[in-house]
Design a protein around this motif. Structure first.
Motif, mmCIF file in Angstrom:
data_model
loop_
_atom_site.group_PDB
_atom_site.id
_atom_site.type_symbol
_atom_site.label_atom_id
_atom_site.label_comp_id
_atom_site.label_asym_id
_atom_site.label_seq_id
_atom_site.Cartn_x
_atom_site.Cartn_y
_atom_site.Cartn_z
ATOM 1 N N VAL A 8 0.041 -34.630 7.687
ATOM 2 C CA VAL A 8 0.745 -33.424 6.919
ATOM 3 C C VAL A 8 -0.052 -33.010 5.529
ATOM 4 C CG1 VAL A 8 2.728 -32.287 6.410
ATOM 5 C CG2 VAL A 8 2.932 -33.934 7.963
ATOM 6 N N ASN A 9 -0.673 -31.987 5.489
ATOM 7 C CA ASN A 9 -1.327 -31.585 4.452
ATOM 8 C C ASN A 9 -2.259 -32.552 3.847
ATOM 9 O OD1 ASN A 9 -0.017 -29.220 4.408
ATOM 10 N ND2 ASN A 9 1.639 -29.815 3.417
ATOM 11 N N GLY A 10 -3.008 -33.132 4.884
ATOM 12 C CA GLY A 10 -3.990 -34.114 4.053
ATOM 13 C C GLY A 10 -3.346 -35.525 3.741
ATOM 14 N N VAL A 11 -2.229 -35.730 4.037
ATOM 15 C CA VAL A 11 -1.514 -37.054 3.642
ATOM 16 C C VAL A 11 -1.051 -37.696 5.113
ATOM 17 C CG1 VAL A 11 0.249 -38.191 2.697
ATOM 18 C CG2 VAL A 11 -0.832 -36.360 1.369
ATOM 19 N N TRP A 12 -1.302 -38.824 5.275
ATOM 20 C CA TRP A 12 -0.806 -39.725 6.622
ATOM 21 C C TRP A 12 0.518 -40.190 6.282
ATOM 22 C CZ3 TRP A 12 -2.849 -39.289 11.389
ATOM 23 C CH2 TRP A 12 -4.107 -38.693 11.693
ATOM 24 N N LEU A 13 1.359 -39.866 7.311
ATOM 25 C CA LEU A 13 2.708 -40.330 7.044
ATOM 26 C C LEU A 13 3.128 -40.762 8.475
ATOM 27 C CD1 LEU A 13 4.392 -36.833 5.904
ATOM 28 C CD2 LEU A 13 3.594 -38.859 4.514
ATOM 29 N N ALA A 14 4.091 -41.962 8.284
ATOM 30 C CA ALA A 14 4.689 -42.742 9.403
ATOM 31 C C ALA A 14 6.190 -42.614 9.226
ATOM 32 C CB ALA A 14 3.976 -44.040 9.470
ATOM 33 N N ASP A 15 6.958 -43.014 10.359
ATOM 34 C CA ASP A 15 8.207 -43.120 10.319
ATOM 35 C C ASP A 15 8.748 -44.322 9.873
ATOM 36 O OD1 ASP A 15 7.323 -44.441 12.587
ATOM 37 O OD2 ASP A 15 9.140 -44.187 13.856
ATOM 38 N N ASP A 16 7.856 -45.422 9.884
ATOM 39 C CA ASP A 16 8.104 -46.777 9.481
ATOM 40 C C ASP A 16 6.684 -47.373 8.920
ATOM 41 O OD1 ASP A 16 8.396 -49.764 9.118
ATOM 42 O OD2 ASP A 16 9.610 -49.857 10.748
ATOM 43 N N ALA A 17 6.447 -46.989 7.643
ATOM 44 C CA ALA A 17 5.193 -47.233 7.071
ATOM 45 C C ALA A 17 4.761 -48.746 6.998
ATOM 46 C CB ALA A 17 5.248 -46.804 5.551
ATOM 47 N N THR A 18 5.844 -49.779 7.080
ATOM 48 C CA THR A 18 5.394 -51.096 7.209
ATOM 49 C C THR A 18 4.950 -51.432 8.618
ATOM 50 O OG1 THR A 18 6.962 -51.763 5.424
ATOM 51 C CG2 THR A 18 6.025 -53.399 6.755
ATOM 52 N N ALA A 19 5.548 -51.098 9.613
ATOM 53 C CA ALA A 19 5.337 -51.247 10.996
ATOM 54 C C ALA A 19 3.843 -50.770 11.305
ATOM 55 C CB ALA A 19 6.358 -51.118 11.917
ATOM 56 N N VAL A 20 3.837 -49.300 11.032
ATOM 57 C CA VAL A 20 2.563 -48.481 11.414
ATOM 58 C C VAL A 20 1.432 -49.084 10.600
ATOM 59 C CG1 VAL A 20 1.611 -46.280 11.282
ATOM 60 C CG2 VAL A 20 3.909 -46.487 12.263
ATOM 61 N N GLN A 21 1.472 -49.371 9.243
ATOM 62 C CA GLN A 21 0.248 -49.861 8.670
ATOM 63 C C GLN A 21 -0.051 -51.229 9.185
ATOM 64 O OE1 GLN A 21 -0.989 -48.141 5.855
ATOM 65 N NE2 GLN A 21 -2.662 -49.509 6.625
ATOM 66 N N ALA A 22 0.952 -52.244 9.658
ATOM 67 C CA ALA A 22 0.437 -53.541 10.316
ATOM 68 C C ALA A 22 -0.273 -53.255 11.745
ATOM 69 C CB ALA A 22 1.799 -54.320 10.644
ATOM 70 N N ILE A 23 0.129 -52.109 12.336
ATOM 71 C CA ILE A 23 -0.705 -51.812 13.729
ATOM 72 C C ILE A 23 -2.089 -51.387 13.210
ATOM 73 C CG2 ILE A 23 -0.737 -50.075 15.660
ATOM 74 C CD1 ILE A 23 2.597 -50.095 15.481
ATOM 75 N N ILE A 24 -2.079 -50.454 12.325
ATOM 76 C CA ILE A 24 -3.306 -49.801 11.776
ATOM 77 C C ILE A 24 -4.277 -50.947 11.176
ATOM 78 C CG2 ILE A 24 -4.590 -48.348 10.000
ATOM 79 C CD1 ILE A 24 -2.151 -46.597 10.173
ATOM 80 N N ASP A 25 -3.690 -51.780 10.541
ATOM 81 C CA ASP A 25 -4.490 -52.761 9.964
ATOM 82 C C ASP A 25 -5.023 -54.078 10.971
ATOM 83 O OD1 ASP A 25 -4.264 -51.673 7.694
ATOM 84 O OD2 ASP A 25 -2.699 -53.170 6.799
ATOM 85 N N GLY A 26 -4.131 -54.097 11.875
ATOM 86 C CA GLY A 26 -4.339 -54.890 13.116
ATOM 87 C C GLY A 26 -5.352 -54.520 14.200
#
Length: 168
Positions: A27-45
């Protein structure tokens, strides 16, 4: 929705987030997630091996679709008889006078053609199918091998899976 540190890793990553039941959006160049911790773990993994496996699965799906198209309209019962017909046809082609061809003989009699005529059809159909299968299998293998050699997410995401497939 909370901001996250997004790293582009291809559509497979987005599918992994979705399958885990989360939302990820820019959204407007910023990535957003409904659960930042869980989604960040998926991205990192999500590894390069995951991205490659996903694209290889896409390749297998293309090959399956072409194979399915090649045999559309042919019953499983008919296909089950192909190996036996081909064995008999090859035996007949090698030695018409002594070949045992009970299946082909019965089919030829029912069809009203000679065994030799039916053998010609079986051998011709087999050669066409074998050539098509070789082209599909070879193209599938070439693409999956090429994907396995890639060393970064961008190349995996941009790899063209559409090139070189046979017309079916």
């Amino acid at each position: 929705m909370s901001p996250i540190k997004y790293t582009e890793k291809g559509w497979g990553l987005h599918d992994a987030v979705r399958v885990a039941g989360h939302l990820l959006a820019e959204v407007n160049g910023v990535w957003l997630a409904d659960d930042a911790t869980a989604v960040q773990a998926i991205i990192d993994g999500y590894t390069l091996a995951h991205a490659i496996a996903r694209r290889q699965a896409d390749c297998l799906a293309i090959a399956k679709s072409l194979r399915d198209k090649a045999i559309s309209g042919i019953s499983q019962g008919e296909m089950a008889g192909w190996p036996l017909k081909l064995v008999e046809a090859r035996a007949f082609a090698a030695s018409p006078a002594t070949a045992q061809t009970p299946m082909l003989s019965a089919e030829a009699a029912s069809r009203g053609v000679t065994v030799a005529e039916l053998v010609g059809k079986v051998v011709g159909n087999s050669a066409r199918f074998a050539g098509l299968e070789a082209a599909i299998g070879g193209t599938d293998g070439r693409h999956r091998d090429a994907l396995a050699r890639l060393t970064n997410f961008e190349d995996v995401a941009s790899y063209d899976l559409t090139a070189g497939w046979p017309a079916v």
